[in-house]
Design a protein around this motif. Structure first.
Motif, PDB file in Angstrom:
ATOM      1  N   ALA A  40       0.966  -1.051   0.028  1.00  0.00           N
ATOM      2  CA  ALA A  40      -0.041  -0.018   0.096  1.00  0.00           C
ATOM      3  C   ALA A  40       0.933   1.088  -0.046  1.00  0.00           C
ATOM      4  CB  ALA A  40      -0.931   0.023   1.176  1.00  0.00           C
ATOM      5  N   LEU A  41       0.432   2.469  -0.502  1.00  0.00           N
ATOM      6  CA  LEU A  41       1.118   3.555  -0.531  1.00  0.00           C
ATOM      7  C   LEU A  41       1.206   4.049   0.839  1.00  0.00           C
ATOM      8  CD1 LEU A  41       0.033   5.664  -3.639  1.00  0.00           C
ATOM      9  CD2 LEU A  41       2.337   4.433  -3.254  1.00  0.00           C
ATOM     10  N   ASP A  42       2.082   4.763   1.450  1.00  0.00           N
ATOM     11  CA  ASP A  42       2.272   5.275   2.625  1.00  0.00           C
ATOM     12  C   ASP A  42       1.294   6.533   2.615  1.00  0.00           C
ATOM     13  OD1 ASP A  42       2.955   6.976   5.040  1.00  0.00           O
ATOM     14  OD2 ASP A  42       4.831   5.777   5.105  1.00  0.00           O
ATOM     15  N   LYS A  43       0.485   6.642   3.652  1.00  0.00           N
ATOM     16  CA  LYS A  43      -0.707   7.875   3.542  1.00  0.00           C
ATOM     17  C   LYS A  43       0.208   9.257   3.726  1.00  0.00           C
ATOM     18  CE  LYS A  43      -4.332   5.013   5.300  1.00  0.00           C
ATOM     19  NZ  LYS A  43      -5.343   4.469   6.184  1.00  0.00           N
ATOM     20  N   GLU A  44       1.272   9.078   4.509  1.00  0.00           N
ATOM     21  CA  GLU A  44       1.859  10.457   4.877  1.00  0.00           C
ATOM     22  C   GLU A  44       2.825  10.560   4.039  1.00  0.00           C
ATOM     23  OE1 GLU A  44       3.410   9.776   8.740  1.00  0.00           O
ATOM     24  OE2 GLU A  44       1.396   9.432   9.707  1.00  0.00           O
ATOM     25  N   ASP A  45       3.538   9.895   3.120  1.00  0.00           N
ATOM     26  CA  ASP A  45       4.449  10.146   2.188  1.00  0.00           C
ATOM     27  C   ASP A  45       4.224   9.238   0.879  1.00  0.00           C
ATOM     28  OD1 ASP A  45       6.705  10.594   0.643  1.00  0.00           O
ATOM     29  OD2 ASP A  45       8.211   9.918   2.133  1.00  0.00           O
ATOM     30  N   PRO A  46       3.621   9.956  -0.259  1.00  0.00           N
ATOM     31  CA  PRO A  46       3.400   9.273  -1.399  1.00  0.00           C
ATOM     32  C   PRO A  46       4.633   8.598  -2.398  1.00  0.00           C
ATOM     33  CG  PRO A  46       2.997  11.565  -1.742  1.00  0.00           C
ATOM     34  CD  PRO A  46       3.507  11.398  -0.308  1.00  0.00           C
ATOM     35  N   GLU A  47       5.720   8.903  -1.729  1.00  0.00           N
ATOM     36  CA  GLU A  47       6.911   8.266  -2.374  1.00  0.00           C
ATOM     37  C   GLU A  47       7.363   7.154  -1.637  1.00  0.00           C
ATOM     38  OE1 GLU A  47       9.888  11.209  -3.055  1.00  0.00           O
ATOM     39  OE2 GLU A  47       8.896  12.574  -4.115  1.00  0.00           O
ATOM     40  N   LYS A  48       6.588   6.543  -0.595  1.00  0.00           N
ATOM     41  CA  LYS A  48       7.138   5.402   0.228  1.00  0.00           C
ATOM     42  C   LYS A  48       5.948   4.415  -0.043  1.00  0.00           C
ATOM     43  CE  LYS A  48      10.728   6.867   2.195  1.00  0.00           C
ATOM     44  NZ  LYS A  48      12.022   6.024   2.505  1.00  0.00           N
ATOM     45  N   ALA A  49       6.166   3.191   0.278  1.00  0.00           N
ATOM     46  CA  ALA A  49       5.229   2.089   0.093  1.00  0.00           C
ATOM     47  C   ALA A  49       5.370   1.254   1.354  1.00  0.00           C
ATOM     48  CB  ALA A  49       5.462   1.371  -1.014  1.00  0.00           C
ATOM     49  N   VAL A  50       4.324   0.928   1.666  1.00  0.00           N
ATOM     50  CA  VAL A  50       4.411  -0.187   3.111  1.00  0.00           C
ATOM     51  C   VAL A  50       4.166  -1.611   2.688  1.00  0.00           C
ATOM     52  CG1 VAL A  50       3.128  -0.674   5.116  1.00  0.00           C
ATOM     53  CG2 VAL A  50       3.222   1.829   4.483  1.00  0.00           C
TER      54      VAL A  50
END
Length: 56
Positions: A40-50
């Motif tokens: 999933a995309l990180d809700k706080e940082d769109p350049e990061k994924a979880v």
């Protein structure tokens, strides 16, 4: 019959467009070992994924 899903590990990684392909291969390959993988995309940082590993 109740299904329990347990989170084994979660990590934040740099987002790359092809990451979903790795998650798809892992899910197809290891589903018989009761493992499931999520991305999933990180809700706080769109350049990061979880990336998350689950035991089903």
């Amino acid at each position: 019959m109740e299904s329990k899903i347990e989170v084994l590990s979660t990590v934040n990684i740099a987002y790359q467009p092809d990451l979903y392909k790795i998650v798809d291969v892992l899910n197809r390959t290891l589903k018989h070992d009761n493992l499931m993988f999520g991305l999933a995309l990180d809700k706080e940082d769109p350049e990061k994924a979880v990336f998350t590993i689950y035991k089903t």
